[in-house]
Design an enzyme around this catalytic site. Structure first.
Site, short mmCIF file in Angstrom:
data_model
loop_
_atom_site.label_atom_id
_atom_site.label_comp_id
_atom_site.label_asym_id
_atom_site.label_seq_id
_atom_site.Cartn_x
_atom_site.Cartn_y
_atom_site.Cartn_z
N PHE A 144 32.66 14.84 17.94
CA PHE A 144 31.58 14.61 18.45
C PHE A 144 30.43 14.66 17.13
O PHE A 144 29.65 13.90 16.99
CB PHE A 144 30.93 15.62 19.57
CG PHE A 144 29.70 15.43 20.05
CD1 PHE A 144 29.55 14.26 21.04
CD2 PHE A 144 28.72 16.29 19.86
CE1 PHE A 144 28.31 14.12 21.61
CE2 PHE A 144 27.48 16.12 20.43
CZ PHE A 144 27.36 14.99 21.21
N THR A 155 20.49 14.82 16.73
CA THR A 155 19.68 15.60 17.96
C THR A 155 20.51 16.93 17.95
O THR A 155 19.57 17.95 18.24
CB THR A 155 20.37 14.48 19.07
OG1 THR A 155 20.07 13.25 18.88
CG2 THR A 155 19.40 15.15 20.38
N SER A 196 27.04 5.34 13.23
CA SER A 196 27.42 6.85 13.87
C SER A 196 27.68 6.35 15.44
O SER A 196 28.40 6.97 16.19
CB SER A 196 26.32 7.60 13.47
OG SER A 196 26.72 8.92 14.27
N ARG A 245 16.01 8.36 11.77
CA ARG A 245 17.09 8.18 11.02
C ARG A 245 17.18 6.65 10.53
O ARG A 245 16.82 5.98 11.46
CB ARG A 245 18.45 8.61 11.62
CG ARG A 245 19.49 8.89 10.80
CD ARG A 245 21.02 9.26 11.42
NE ARG A 245 22.06 9.51 10.40
CZ ARG A 245 23.38 9.78 10.48
NH1 ARG A 245 23.61 9.86 12.08
NH2 ARG A 245 24.09 9.88 9.78
N LYS A 260 30.57 12.77 10.41
CA LYS A 260 30.39 13.06 8.94
C LYS A 260 28.89 14.00 8.58
O LYS A 260 28.86 14.57 7.57
CB LYS A 260 30.56 12.03 7.98
CG LYS A 260 32.01 11.40 8.05
CD LYS A 260 32.00 10.30 6.87
CE LYS A 260 33.24 9.77 6.86
NZ LYS A 260 33.38 8.56 6.15
N GLY A 261 28.06 13.40 9.26
CA GLY A 261 26.66 13.91 8.93
C GLY A 261 26.12 13.63 7.50
O GLY A 261 25.56 14.32 6.95
N HIS A 313 16.64 11.44 24.66
CA HIS A 313 16.82 10.26 23.89
C HIS A 313 15.68 9.25 24.55
O HIS A 313 15.69 8.16 23.73
CB HIS A 313 18.02 9.75 23.97
CG HIS A 313 19.22 10.56 23.30
ND1 HIS A 313 19.12 11.01 22.00
CD2 HIS A 313 20.42 10.91 23.57
CE1 HIS A 313 19.99 11.74 21.69
NE2 HIS A 313 20.94 11.68 22.44
#
Length: 297
Positions: free
Chosen positions: A253, A77, A135, A127, A256-257, A106
């Site tokens: 916050f 996001t 996550s 995702r 790893k992405g 959301h």
């Protein structure tokens, strides 16, 4: 119906069973009253939510100039917000350091203003649920508002049951997927952003009526690269690091992405259980998810 006329909220708020509420209150210290189902497929919000609040959200004023980012939690996001804001605002990197970013939500389409897609442009990001689950687990431990005390296996059980705030995820994504041909909706996958960010930047630019050079696209892709993004104080919730909102010893916050990080967390038994659940949930839809990538930025 005139655009100013209020639309009655069409769903009933239904609290969870007492036993479930007790478990949630014990495991999620930040949710002492438990959760409530707020639409026809059980989207969860805090049990303290009122019909008035939901009706106000359902009638949120719409401005045709606004671009909305709609995603389930932990689906890129903040990353997408930064990309969309910069593309829409002619790559104003200085302006991006202020907090007034693209509108984000959301909430699923069924809980947002029903005129949203006919009025505003919306960028939606999906995702793969395995990475989203991992996550979200880390997020729920990090943010004091949730303060989850259990391990990933326990969290996965809640996730599968849709007994987590702002879940279930799959219904959220299927609902948006079924609207993907609407001219005001740009449907993205997190995994495509990881695989070829430049292509997704060009896709969103075209959707927002912008035309940027290769150099400009390269610069934006570099700005958005996860390593740079993690260091960006404007997006990494640095203002929340005083310990009041986030635990200071449980990560950051922006994490790893990575796509496929679930493999570092799921046991074979957990994976089997998750696969079985996903197969059941995905019956009757042609939406599919990429669960790992050979190469990613």
């Amino acid at each position: 119906m005139s655009s100013s006329e209020r639309i009655p909220f069409p769903f009933k708020i239904i609290p969870l069973e007492d036993e479930d509420q007790k478990k949630i209150a014990k495991d999620f210290v930040g949710n002492p009253t438990g959760l409530a189902s707020c639409n026809h497929w059980g989207f969860k919000l805090s049990a303290t939510v009122t019909e008035q609040e939901l009706e106000d959200l359902y009638n949120h004023p719409l401005d045709p100039r606004d671009v909305w980012v709609v995603t389930p939690p932990k689906c890129g996001t903040t990353w997408t917000q930064e990309m969309v804001w910069l593309i829409a605002n002619d790559l104003d990197y200085e302006g991006a350091k202020t907090t007034h970013h693209a509108r984000q939500s959301h909430l699923p389409f069924s809980l947002n203003n029903p005129r949203l897609l006919d009025t505003c442009k919306v960028v939606y990001v999906a995702r793969n649920p395995k990475d989203a689950c991992v996550s979200f687990f880390h997020h729920m431990r990090l943010i004091r508002l949730h303060d989850f005390l259990g391990d990933l296996e326990l969290f996965m059980d809640y996730f599968i049951k849709g007994q987590v705030v702002e879940a279930p995820f799959i219904e959220h994504m299927i609902e948006a997927w079924n609207l993907r041909h609407h001219p005001n909706l740009c449907f993205l996958f997190y995994e495509d952003m990881k695989k070829d960010l430049r292509a997704q930047i060009r896709k969103v630019s075209k959707f927002l009526g912008k035309d940027y050079s290769e150099e400009q696209v390269d610069k934006l892709a570099e700005h958005l690269h996860i390593d740079n993004f993690k260091k960006n104080p404007w997006v990494n919730a640095d203002h929340m690091k005083d310990g009041k909102i986030m635990h200071t010893d449980r990560g950051s916050f922006i994490r790893k992405g990575k796509t496929g990080d679930w493999k570092n967390h799921f046991t074979p038994e957990m994976n089997e259980k998750f696969d079985k659940w996903m197969a059941e949930k995905m019956k009757g839809t042609d939406l599919t998810f990429v669960q790992e990538l050979e190469k990613q930025d």
